[in-house]
Motif scaffolding. Structure first.
Motif, mmCIF file in Angstrom:
data_model
loop_
_atom_site.group_PDB
_atom_site.id
_atom_site.type_symbol
_atom_site.label_atom_id
_atom_site.label_comp_id
_atom_site.label_asym_id
_atom_site.label_seq_id
_atom_site.Cartn_x
_atom_site.Cartn_y
_atom_site.Cartn_z
ATOM 1 N N LYS A 115 26.731 35.790 38.955
ATOM 2 C CA LYS A 115 25.812 34.458 39.486
ATOM 3 C C LYS A 115 26.295 33.862 40.542
ATOM 4 C CE LYS A 115 24.277 33.289 34.769
ATOM 5 N NZ LYS A 115 24.230 32.310 33.685
ATOM 6 N N PHE A 116 27.633 34.272 40.962
ATOM 7 C CA PHE A 116 28.587 33.859 42.086
ATOM 8 C C PHE A 116 27.728 34.355 43.237
ATOM 9 C CE2 PHE A 116 32.222 32.760 45.023
ATOM 10 C CZ PHE A 116 32.233 31.316 44.520
ATOM 11 N N PRO A 117 27.596 33.276 44.287
ATOM 12 C CA PRO A 117 26.831 33.796 45.798
ATOM 13 C C PRO A 117 27.935 34.994 46.451
ATOM 14 C CG PRO A 117 26.713 31.497 45.693
ATOM 15 C CD PRO A 117 27.920 31.877 44.517
ATOM 16 N N GLU A 118 27.306 36.047 47.125
ATOM 17 C CA GLU A 118 27.849 37.112 47.654
ATOM 18 C C GLU A 118 28.147 36.622 49.163
ATOM 19 O OE1 GLU A 118 25.966 40.470 48.166
ATOM 20 O OE2 GLU A 118 25.585 40.784 45.784
ATOM 21 N N PHE A 119 29.385 36.735 49.373
ATOM 22 C CA PHE A 119 30.163 36.686 50.637
ATOM 23 C C PHE A 119 29.889 37.710 51.700
ATOM 24 C CE2 PHE A 119 33.884 33.805 49.621
ATOM 25 C CZ PHE A 119 33.023 32.857 48.980
ATOM 26 N N SER A 120 29.612 37.418 52.912
ATOM 27 C CA SER A 120 29.555 38.546 53.966
ATOM 28 C C SER A 120 31.104 39.236 54.153
ATOM 29 C CB SER A 120 29.171 38.037 55.283
ATOM 30 O OG SER A 120 29.956 36.883 55.848
ATOM 31 N N SER A 121 30.943 40.475 54.488
ATOM 32 C CA SER A 121 32.539 41.109 54.315
ATOM 33 C C SER A 121 32.969 40.725 55.734
ATOM 34 C CB SER A 121 32.102 42.573 54.631
ATOM 35 O OG SER A 121 33.346 43.336 54.684
ATOM 36 N N VAL A 122 34.443 40.676 55.564
ATOM 37 C CA VAL A 122 35.255 40.213 56.556
ATOM 38 C C VAL A 122 35.995 41.327 57.143
ATOM 39 C CG1 VAL A 122 35.492 37.821 55.705
ATOM 40 C CG2 VAL A 122 37.262 39.500 55.143
ATOM 41 N N ASP A 123 35.979 42.337 56.369
ATOM 42 C CA ASP A 123 36.762 43.422 57.099
ATOM 43 C C ASP A 123 36.401 43.940 58.504
ATOM 44 O OD1 ASP A 123 38.084 43.185 54.690
ATOM 45 O OD2 ASP A 123 37.016 44.631 53.570
ATOM 46 N N THR A 124 34.973 44.066 58.911
ATOM 47 C CA THR A 124 34.515 44.563 60.146
ATOM 48 C C THR A 124 34.276 43.608 60.912
ATOM 49 O OG1 THR A 124 32.128 44.374 59.005
ATOM 50 C CG2 THR A 124 33.536 46.543 58.763
ATOM 51 N N VAL A 125 34.886 42.234 60.837
ATOM 52 C CA VAL A 125 34.505 41.308 61.775
ATOM 53 C C VAL A 125 35.549 41.512 63.025
ATOM 54 C CG1 VAL A 125 34.733 38.757 62.059
ATOM 55 C CG2 VAL A 125 33.638 39.553 60.095
ATOM 56 N N PRO A 126 34.924 41.123 64.382
ATOM 57 C CA PRO A 126 35.855 41.509 65.465
ATOM 58 C C PRO A 126 36.614 40.433 65.824
ATOM 59 C CG PRO A 126 33.683 41.151 66.030
ATOM 60 C CD PRO A 126 33.579 41.203 64.679
ATOM 61 N N TYR A 127 37.711 40.364 65.190
ATOM 62 C CA TYR A 127 38.671 38.905 65.301
ATOM 63 C C TYR A 127 39.392 38.945 66.826
ATOM 64 C CZ TYR A 127 38.168 37.581 60.335
ATOM 65 O OH TYR A 127 37.552 37.182 59.262
ATOM 66 N N PHE A 128 39.587 37.761 67.479
ATOM 67 C CA PHE A 128 40.703 37.872 68.347
ATOM 68 C C PHE A 128 41.595 36.740 68.073
ATOM 69 C CE2 PHE A 128 37.004 35.054 69.329
ATOM 70 C CZ PHE A 128 37.575 33.717 69.640
ATOM 71 N N ASP A 129 42.816 36.739 68.543
ATOM 72 C CA ASP A 129 44.067 35.796 68.206
ATOM 73 C C ASP A 129 44.127 34.735 69.334
ATOM 74 O OD1 ASP A 129 44.274 37.287 65.837
ATOM 75 O OD2 ASP A 129 46.037 38.566 66.994
ATOM 76 N N VAL A 130 44.495 33.474 68.544
ATOM 77 C CA VAL A 130 44.782 32.429 69.520
ATOM 78 C C VAL A 130 45.949 31.779 68.979
ATOM 79 C CG1 VAL A 130 42.507 32.090 70.140
ATOM 80 C CG2 VAL A 130 43.481 30.758 68.075
ATOM 81 N N PRO A 131 46.785 31.246 69.725
ATOM 82 C CA PRO A 131 48.008 30.519 69.226
ATOM 83 C C PRO A 131 47.729 29.317 68.271
ATOM 84 C CG PRO A 131 48.313 30.766 71.597
ATOM 85 C CD PRO A 131 46.756 31.142 71.150
ATOM 86 N N ALA A 132 48.345 29.456 67.290
ATOM 87 C CA ALA A 132 47.941 28.302 66.117
ATOM 88 C C ALA A 132 48.491 26.845 66.633
ATOM 89 C CB ALA A 132 48.865 28.524 64.908
#
Length: 367
Positions: A115-132
């Protein structure tokens, strides 16, 4: 499902889930956290439909499985227990929570994980990095100036805009504007300008480390953020953000400078007698001194004089003291500068020496 976990580790993870969840209705699946025990690790998911949270950490799994439980009560139980190992057992719709070191157990009702809402997959997301540290500073400099007027929903978030290798972040409520720009997009793929809701930014500000990198992605009307073992995502705001560049003055004829600590202390004292609805204070700018006065009311009036660097005619303007106090709290300089042209036109408020951020304030009617 059966697994054993460390109480302190679980408290840390569930505290984040609790921040994401917006309802405390025990009968709603959105009040629950999803727990998935497999491969000697536990995945926790929480959502309010607009913002999603996911984390994975090691536990001792004896029987794999998944379920959802009421987050608020789960956290209350964890907070009542001492540090140490805790056993989690699920049978049908009942979950039993038993600390190894105490002769106590809690039985909670659970709801099926399907019954819990499904999340979109994060494995194929095109991430880029920024300094925290730089990304967190950008949030700090803008998040307080977001509008809370829901009829102007396009101003209920922070505007993200790429300009060359720079990321610009802007917020406004129509009477003030906060702007910051950092060169952190070198080598980063192009992404569209978007409006990011404050909830995910507040969570990043609170939970992300100040060292290392934060991974971002903007895709399909969503923003994705990950750091450490945490994944967050949020629906972006629709609408057209105002053309903020029209508000930023190209040239201002006058300025005054003063010590930030002098201004902070004086505002704090004068604000004691400020009407909290209007929040109006008067700035009388004289050569060598600034006089700050609260608006006179039935309670009384407060006035304080502090030294400032100014060479010009006497000018008086009315300001919302919160529009000065909030930026002051996040300015990391010893001196500050106000630039202006006349008493009813936009004032630019910035640190000395100049940095990569500034704040625009519209004066109030004098009354």
């Amino acid at each position: 499902m059966k697994f054993t976990f460390d109480r302190d580790t679980m408290v840390k993870e569930i505290a984040i889930a609790q921040e994401i969840i917006s309802t405390k209705n025990a009968m709603s699946i959105l009040s629950n956290v999803l727990l998935i025990a497999e491969n000697q690790s536990l995945t926790i998911k929480a959502t309010d439909i607009k913002v999603n949270f996911e984390t994975v950490f090691p536990v001792i799994v004896e029987e794999e499985g998944s379920t959802t439980i009421f987050c608020d009560k789960f956290m209350s139980i964890l907070n009542s227990l001492p540090s140490g190992e805790i056993e989690f057992v699920q049978n049908d719709t009942k979950v039993t929570i038993k600390p190894i070191s105490k002769k106590v157990k809690f039985d909670l009702k659970s709801m099926a994980s399907d019954k819990f809402p499904e999340f979109s997959s994060v494995d194929t997301v095109p991430y880029f990095d920024v300094p925290a540290d730089e990304f967190k500073e950008m949030i700090t400099q803008t998040i307080f100036a977001i509008s809370d007027d829901e009829t102007r929903y396009f101003m209920n978030g922070v505007f993200f805009e790429r300009k060359g290798d720079n990321l610009n972040m802007v917020s406004t409520d129509g009477r003030r504007l906060a702007f910051i720009s950092k060169e952190i997009c070198q080598g980063v793929p192009e992404f569209p300008s978007v409006i990011v809701p404050p909830k995910i930014l507040t969570t990043v500000l609170k939970r992300a480390p100040s060292e290392g990198m934060i991974s971002l992605a903007i895709l399909d009307k969503m923003i994705y953020v990950k750091f450490g073992n945490y994944h967050f995502s949020s629906v972006l705001l629709d609408g057209q953000f105002p053309n903020y560049t029209r508000v930023i003055p190209e040239h201002q004829s006058y300025y005054f400078e003063l010590d930030k600590s002098d201004l902070t202390d004086a505002l704090k004292r004068v604000a004691l007698l400020v009407d909290q609805k209007a929040r109006r204070v008067y700035f009388e700018i004289n050569p060598g001194r600034l006089v700050i006065t609260s608006q006179e009311s039935d309670i009384g009036v407060a006035k304080e004089e502090i030294p400032c660097e100014y060479d010009g005619e006497v000018v008086t303007m009315a300001m919302n003291y919160m529009y000065i106090d909030e930026p002051l709290k996040v300015m990391n300089s010893d001196r500050v500068r106000f630039e202006f042209t006349e008493s009813m036109k936009a004032v630019t408020f910035k640190p000395v020496p100049e940095a990569d951020y500034f704040h625009i304030i519209m004066p109030m009617q004098m009354e």
